[in-house]
Design a protein around this motif. Structure first.
Motif, PDB file in Angstrom:
ATOM      1  N   ARG A   1       0.845  -1.196   0.000  1.00  0.00           N
ATOM      2  CA  ARG A   1       0.000   0.000   0.000  1.00  0.00           C
ATOM      3  C   ARG A   1       0.882   1.248   0.000  1.00  0.00           C
ATOM      4  O   ARG A   1       1.601   1.489   0.968  1.00  0.00           O
ATOM      5  CB  ARG A   1      -0.934   0.007   1.215  1.00  0.00           C
ATOM      6  CG  ARG A   1      -1.920  -1.161   1.233  1.00  0.00           C
ATOM      7  CD  ARG A   1      -2.959  -0.992   2.329  1.00  0.00           C
ATOM      8  NE  ARG A   1      -3.823  -2.166   2.428  1.00  0.00           N
ATOM      9  CZ  ARG A   1      -4.903  -2.369   1.667  1.00  0.00           C
ATOM     10  NH1 ARG A   1      -5.219  -1.464   0.744  1.00  0.00           N
ATOM     11  NH2 ARG A   1      -5.639  -3.447   1.810  1.00  0.00           N
ATOM     12  N   LEU A   2       0.836   2.001  -1.078  1.00  0.00           N
ATOM     13  CA  LEU A   2       1.603   3.237  -1.161  1.00  0.00           C
ATOM     14  C   LEU A   2       0.878   4.352  -0.417  1.00  0.00           C
ATOM     15  O   LEU A   2      -0.337   4.501  -0.536  1.00  0.00           O
ATOM     16  CB  LEU A   2       1.810   3.644  -2.618  1.00  0.00           C
ATOM     17  CG  LEU A   2       2.684   2.725  -3.485  1.00  0.00           C
ATOM     18  CD1 LEU A   2       2.801   3.298  -4.886  1.00  0.00           C
ATOM     19  CD2 LEU A   2       4.058   2.533  -2.863  1.00  0.00           C
ATOM     20  N   GLU A   3       1.643   5.138   0.309  1.00  0.00           N
ATOM     21  CA  GLU A   3       1.077   6.257   1.072  1.00  0.00           C
ATOM     22  C   GLU A   3       1.499   7.576   0.436  1.00  0.00           C
ATOM     23  O   GLU A   3       2.694   7.823   0.249  1.00  0.00           O
ATOM     24  CB  GLU A   3       1.557   6.203   2.518  1.00  0.00           C
ATOM     25  CG  GLU A   3       0.988   7.287   3.399  1.00  0.00           C
ATOM     26  CD  GLU A   3       1.487   7.216   4.821  1.00  0.00           C
ATOM     27  OE1 GLU A   3       1.260   8.182   5.584  1.00  0.00           O
ATOM     28  OE2 GLU A   3       2.137   6.203   5.183  1.00  0.00           O
ATOM     29  N   PRO A   4       0.556   8.449   0.075  1.00  0.00           N
ATOM     30  CA  PRO A   4       0.920   9.744  -0.520  1.00  0.00           C
ATOM     31  C   PRO A   4       1.701  10.605   0.463  1.00  0.00           C
ATOM     32  O   PRO A   4       1.480  10.576   1.670  1.00  0.00           O
ATOM     33  CB  PRO A   4      -0.429  10.384  -0.850  1.00  0.00           C
ATOM     34  CG  PRO A   4      -1.399   9.253  -0.895  1.00  0.00           C
ATOM     35  CD  PRO A   4      -0.899   8.258   0.118  1.00  0.00           C
ATOM     36  N   GLU A   5       2.632  11.397  -0.092  1.00  0.00           N
ATOM     37  CA  GLU A   5       3.354  12.355   0.734  1.00  0.00           C
ATOM     38  C   GLU A   5       2.610  13.672   0.902  1.00  0.00           C
ATOM     39  O   GLU A   5       2.577  14.226   2.003  1.00  0.00           O
ATOM     40  CB  GLU A   5       4.742  12.634   0.121  1.00  0.00           C
ATOM     41  CG  GLU A   5       5.764  11.543   0.377  1.00  0.00           C
ATOM     42  CD  GLU A   5       7.188  12.022   0.138  1.00  0.00           C
ATOM     43  OE1 GLU A   5       7.413  13.247   0.205  1.00  0.00           O
ATOM     44  OE2 GLU A   5       8.066  11.186  -0.105  1.00  0.00           O
ATOM     45  N   PRO A   6       1.983  14.233  -0.159  1.00  0.00           N
ATOM     46  CA  PRO A   6       1.370  15.555  -0.013  1.00  0.00           C
ATOM     47  C   PRO A   6       0.142  15.543   0.901  1.00  0.00           C
ATOM     48  O   PRO A   6      -0.529  14.521   1.062  1.00  0.00           O
ATOM     49  CB  PRO A   6       0.966  15.921  -1.454  1.00  0.00           C
ATOM     50  CG  PRO A   6       1.752  15.015  -2.323  1.00  0.00           C
ATOM     51  CD  PRO A   6       1.944  13.757  -1.550  1.00  0.00           C
TER      52      PRO A   6
END
Length: 356
Positions: free
Chosen positions: A348-353
């Motif tokens: 699961r990729l987590e957004p940075e912005p």
């Protein structure tokens, strides 16, 4: 305190998304924060703190009062046998501050060159690049509790730095006060940073943990200087990352995920070429850009949002002016990428912005 109504936020977010603030307040000193708190109409309203706008996706007009941080000033606070302690206002541009410290003969931030945004946003995100994170050079910061008006100072331990993480990214517990920070209480939406101080160590030594820097250093005839590393980092970043002034973006859109050695071994068995790095705590960091590229996303679009053709970790704005990308298009593309990576790798990729 300068107040603007119905202000355009397009110039203040590096994605170049069209959005407006019902009320924008330019904060140029701590006194402006206190004046805003005391304002009969604006003081009771919710606030949103905006630095350089390099880590934000605007999905519509912003109803909370926008605090545009413009506190300036840089100075040497102290020089000791072991370090230079340098202070900068929260509104100072980050890259300009890195260049300024080098010009003064105070190296240590050169690996963090060309990161967009402001000084005040750097501790929130615990920015990092090419083998160095902000926490490695952090001394302390000053901030104001927006609920009480109390000024306070935090050291590194109280900031609870992690990978692209800090106490400023976590919601406060109900009824908590600033004094609770050492016990892990969050400060998201609760505090505004006004000044940040850096500890630049003596003697200086080059940080060459990143492969491209190590290669360039090996090819050089003499050991690199701080300015040489600064120049190398700028060249590397410009070669693979788009300039927000030319092609709107928010830099790396997803965090590099970490997995257990067992999870990594399982992925390697299926995809031997996956880019991965062992971490000090025994976990394995995976290159999010590689995962996205492996799923075939480089160059793909949703409306005017696109995956950058040279670096799959970056989402870009292919629109211009009033026909700019929308925040909805950016997030639709981001969610499609997340789904694709999860279906293939179980990650699961987590957004940075920050999504507003």
């Amino acid at each position: 305190m300068l107040v603007e109504n119905n202000a355009s936020l397009q110039p203040y977010n590096t994605f170049g998304i069209v959005a407006r603030a019902q009320t924008l307040v330019r904060v140029r000193s701590s006194d402006d924060v206190h004046a805003l708190r005391a304002h009969p109409q604006l003081g009771p309203q919710p606030w949103f703190v905006l630095g350089g706008g390099s880590n934000v996706v605007l999905t519509g007009d912003v109803k909370p009062v926008v605090l545009k941080m413009e506190i300036k000033g840089r100075r040497l606070v102290q020089e000791t046998e072991h370090a230079w302690i340098v202070e900068a206002g929260a509104g100072e541009p980050w890259h300009d501050t890195v260049a300024w410290t080098l010009a003064q003969g105070w190296p240590g931030l050169e690996n963090l060159a060309l990161i967009p945004g402001t000084v005040g946003a750097a501790p929130v995100q615990n920015i990092g690049a090419y083998g160095v994170e902000l926490q490695d050079r952090f001394d302390s910061l000053d901030a104001i509790d927006l609920a009480t008006g109390q000024s306070f100072t935090l050291n590194a331990a109280q900031c609870a730095f992690g990978y692209r993480d800090s106490v400023f990214k976590h919601a406060p517990a109900p009824g908590s006060a600033v004094g609770d920070v050492p016990r892990g209480m969050g400060l998201a939406g609760r505090a505004v940073i006004t000044q940040v101080r850096f500890r630049l160590p003596k003697p200086w030594k080059p940080e060459l943990g990143y492969a491209e820097l190590e290669r360039r250093a090996a090819e050089a005839d003499v050991p690199p200087s701080p300015q040489q590393i600064f120049d190398w980092v700028c060249a590397i970043r410009r070669a693979k990352l788009p300039d927000p002034a030319v092609l709107g973006n928010a830099g790396s859109f997803f965090k590099n995920p970490t997995v257990t050695p067992e999870q990594c071994a399982d992925i390697i068995a299926r995809d031997p070429k996956i880019v991965h790095y062992p971490m000090p705590d025994g976990s394995i960091k995976l290159a999010a850009g590689w995962l996205i590229d492996a799923c075939g996303w480089k160059g793909k679009t949703v409306g005017k949002a696109a995956v950058y053709e040279k670096q799959a970790l970056v989402l870009v704005n292919q629109g211009r002016g009033e026909t700019s990308v929308t925040g909805g298009e950016v997030m639709t593309l981001a969610k499609a990428i997340q789904t694709s990576v999860y279906e293939r790798f179980g990650i699961r990729l987590e957004p940075e912005p920050v999504v507003v």
